[in-house]
Design a protein around this motif. Structure first.
Motif, PDB file in Angstrom:
ATOM      1  N   ARG A 236       0.852  -1.204   0.000  1.00 34.91           N
ATOM      2  CA  ARG A 236       0.000   0.000   0.000  1.00 34.91           C
ATOM      3  C   ARG A 236       0.880   1.245   0.000  1.00 34.91           C
ATOM      4  O   ARG A 236       1.006   1.958   0.996  1.00 34.91           O
ATOM      5  CB  ARG A 236      -0.933  -0.031   1.206  1.00 34.91           C
ATOM      6  N   THR A 237       1.505   1.504  -1.141  1.00 33.67           N
ATOM      7  CA  THR A 237       2.356   2.683  -1.268  1.00 33.67           C
ATOM      8  C   THR A 237       1.480   3.923  -1.418  1.00 33.67           C
ATOM      9  O   THR A 237       0.307   3.835  -1.797  1.00 33.67           O
ATOM     10  CB  THR A 237       3.255   2.556  -2.501  1.00 33.67           C
ATOM     11  N   PRO A 238       2.045   5.108  -1.135  1.00 34.51           N
ATOM     12  CA  PRO A 238       1.254   6.344  -1.326  1.00 34.51           C
ATOM     13  C   PRO A 238       0.704   6.470  -2.743  1.00 34.51           C
ATOM     14  O   PRO A 238      -0.435   6.915  -2.932  1.00 34.51           O
ATOM     15  CB  PRO A 238       2.270   7.443  -1.007  1.00 34.51           C
ATOM     16  N   ALA A 239       1.499   6.062  -3.746  1.00 32.66           N
ATOM     17  CA  ALA A 239       1.021   6.184  -5.131  1.00 32.66           C
ATOM     18  C   ALA A 239      -0.187   5.282  -5.371  1.00 32.66           C
ATOM     19  O   ALA A 239      -1.167   5.691  -6.000  1.00 32.66           O
ATOM     20  CB  ALA A 239       2.148   5.825  -6.102  1.00 32.66           C
ATOM     21  N   LEU A 240      -0.146   4.060  -4.858  1.00 30.61           N
ATOM     22  CA  LEU A 240      -1.279   3.156  -5.037  1.00 30.61           C
ATOM     23  C   LEU A 240      -2.497   3.641  -4.269  1.00 30.61           C
ATOM     24  O   LEU A 240      -3.632   3.488  -4.723  1.00 30.61           O
ATOM     25  CB  LEU A 240      -0.893   1.745  -4.592  1.00 30.61           C
ATOM     26  N   LEU A 241      -2.273   4.219  -3.111  1.00 31.50           N
ATOM     27  CA  LEU A 241      -3.394   4.756  -2.347  1.00 31.50           C
ATOM     28  C   LEU A 241      -4.065   5.898  -3.099  1.00 31.50           C
ATOM     29  O   LEU A 241      -5.289   6.011  -3.133  1.00 31.50           O
ATOM     30  CB  LEU A 241      -2.919   5.213  -0.964  1.00 31.50           C
ATOM     31  N   ARG A 242      -3.233   6.755  -3.713  1.00 30.72           N
ATOM     32  CA  ARG A 242      -3.807   7.856  -4.505  1.00 30.72           C
ATOM     33  C   ARG A 242      -4.568   7.315  -5.696  1.00 30.72           C
ATOM     34  O   ARG A 242      -5.638   7.815  -6.045  1.00 30.72           O
ATOM     35  CB  ARG A 242      -2.691   8.800  -4.972  1.00 30.72           C
TER      36      ARG A 242
END
Length: 422
Positions: A236-242
């Protein structure tokens, strides 16, 4: 001579409007020159969005070839012809349109402006120009039809691997008052587009440009119920969360959950076109719709002859604006051969059109009408609906004035006699 009674065409009207506003210090919001129009759009757009709209395939040789082809064709003006007014009207597929200009189907117009296809539909209706809805639209065709009233519209089809979905899209297009189905032939797979690849950005993977699908009952039927999960869960990286938040936001207007949106993107990616289509499949398409069938993407004269033999109603010479095959022939270079091979079947044209003079050249080489693409998307990026309207007005003003200056009274009178010998 009473100058107040002098007929005033589109060109004079647009010129006068711009110059009168200029007396008060007001310059056009949308640049008139094609190069400045593109650069102004670049300023208004995020890099990935501009890359998607402006980019071409490979080294973009075909994108440049489209423009170069227009450079090589030269007009040969005549004078003292006695014409004071120009008739821009044309007849296409049994309909009379006020001008030979149609707005080409462009996908993912939300890259240019939040109002996307809805703003283009309003602009097209106001200016009396047919709008071809894209399969990859950002706004459902029903919403665009509601904006357009009785103004003409067509529907561009990517033939899905799901025939039930394809038939559903056709039924919806008919219900929306479309006057023709434009089957795009040259995108059975997505072309190699370095601008998008270098940014790792494909709008469809983010749920953009999927409005026709997310609003379709057949497509949606596959999204309900539990969805199979991935074999492994990505971190759950920040990019995937976005990305997840963006997908969830795009699903809300269609009452779709995040998991359904993920399923929608996966299903679209797996089914959006059919690489195995053959000429024989056109008979099935004819059974599925009562509307005229227009084939978009014809470049080879043999394909034009085959299309005519198969009974298609019209064809469009196009190389997808240079977005599919790097090194393909410039579309205008292919136009005369296709017109000759098509016989009595009407031929339309797109790819590389930037000005009204370009329209004159294409029609003189045999096109019945011309589709405008990137320029109106740039106008949309700069000023929304009003930006699209200004681009249309500028192109048609240039068309009208060019006819006046080469001594031609009507678009239907254009032929090779207005061109300089090659």
């Amino acid at each position: 001579m009473d100058m107040t009674s002098e007929p005033v065409g589109r060109g004079r009207q647009r010129q006068t409007q711009v110059y009168v506003r200029g007396l008060g210090g007001e310059k056009p919001a949308v640049p008139v020159a094609p190069e400045r129009l593109q650069e102004a759009a670049r300023v208004h757009l995020k890099a990935p969005d501009f890359a998607y709209l402006a980019g071409g395939a490979g080294a973009e040789r075909t994108l440049r070839a489209n423009l170069a082809a227009f450079e090589r064709v030269q007009l040969l003006p005549r004078h003292l012809r006695g014409h004071t007014e120009r008739d821009l009207s044309v007849s296409v597929l049994g309909h009379t349109y006020a001008t030979p200009l149609l707005l080409a189907p462009l996908g993912v117009l939300e890259c240019a402006h939040p109002d996307a296809d809805r703003a283009v539909a309003r602009a097209a209706a106001t200016e009396g120009v047919p709008f071809i809805y894209s399969s990859q639209a950002s706004v459902p065709m029903e919403d665009c039809a509601a904006e357009m009233g009785e103004s003409p519209r067509w529907f561009q089809l990517y033939w899905s691997r799901d025939d039930d979905l394809t038939r559903s899209l056709l039924r919806r297009a008919e219900a929306c008052g479309a006057q023709a189905i434009v089957l795009t032939l040259d995108t059975t797979v997505l072309g190699w587009r370095p601008r998008d690849l270098d940014l790792g950005h494909l709008p469809f993977m983010r749920g953009r440009g999927l409005a026709q699908y997310l609003s379709d009952p057949v497509f949606r039927a596959h999204l309900h119920g539990p969805q199979p999960g991935p074999a492994t869960t990505p971190p759950r990286t920040p990019a995937l969360l976005r990305a997840g938040a963006e997908l969830a936001a795009r699903g809300r207007p269609y009452h779709l959950s995040l998991e359904q949106m993920r399923a929608a993107v996966a299903r679209f990616t797996a089914t959006y076109t059919r690489p195995d289509l053959t000429w024989d499949d056109l008979a099935r398409l004819r059974e599925w719709t009562r509307l005229p069938i227009v084939l978009k993407g014809i470049l080879h004269p043999d394909d034009a002859r085959e299309a005519a033999a198969r009974g298609v109603d019209a064809m469009i010479v196009s190389n997808h604006g240079g977005r599919q095959v790097d090194g393909a022939v410039g579309a205008l270079d292919a136009l005369p051969g296709v017109v000759a091979a098509a016989g009595d079947v009407p031929v339309l044209f797109d790819s590389g059109v930037r000005t009204g003079a370009d329209i004159v050249k294409a029609v003189a080489l045999g096109a019945r009408a011309v589709l405008l693409g990137r320029p109106y998307a740039y106008g949309l990026a700069i000023a929304g609906e009003e930006g699209v309207r200004e681009v249309i007005q500028n192109v048609l003003a240039d068309l009208d004035l060019t006819l006046a200056l080469i001594g031609v009274a009507a678009v239907r009178d254009l032929d090779r006699s207005v061109l300089a010998p090659a």
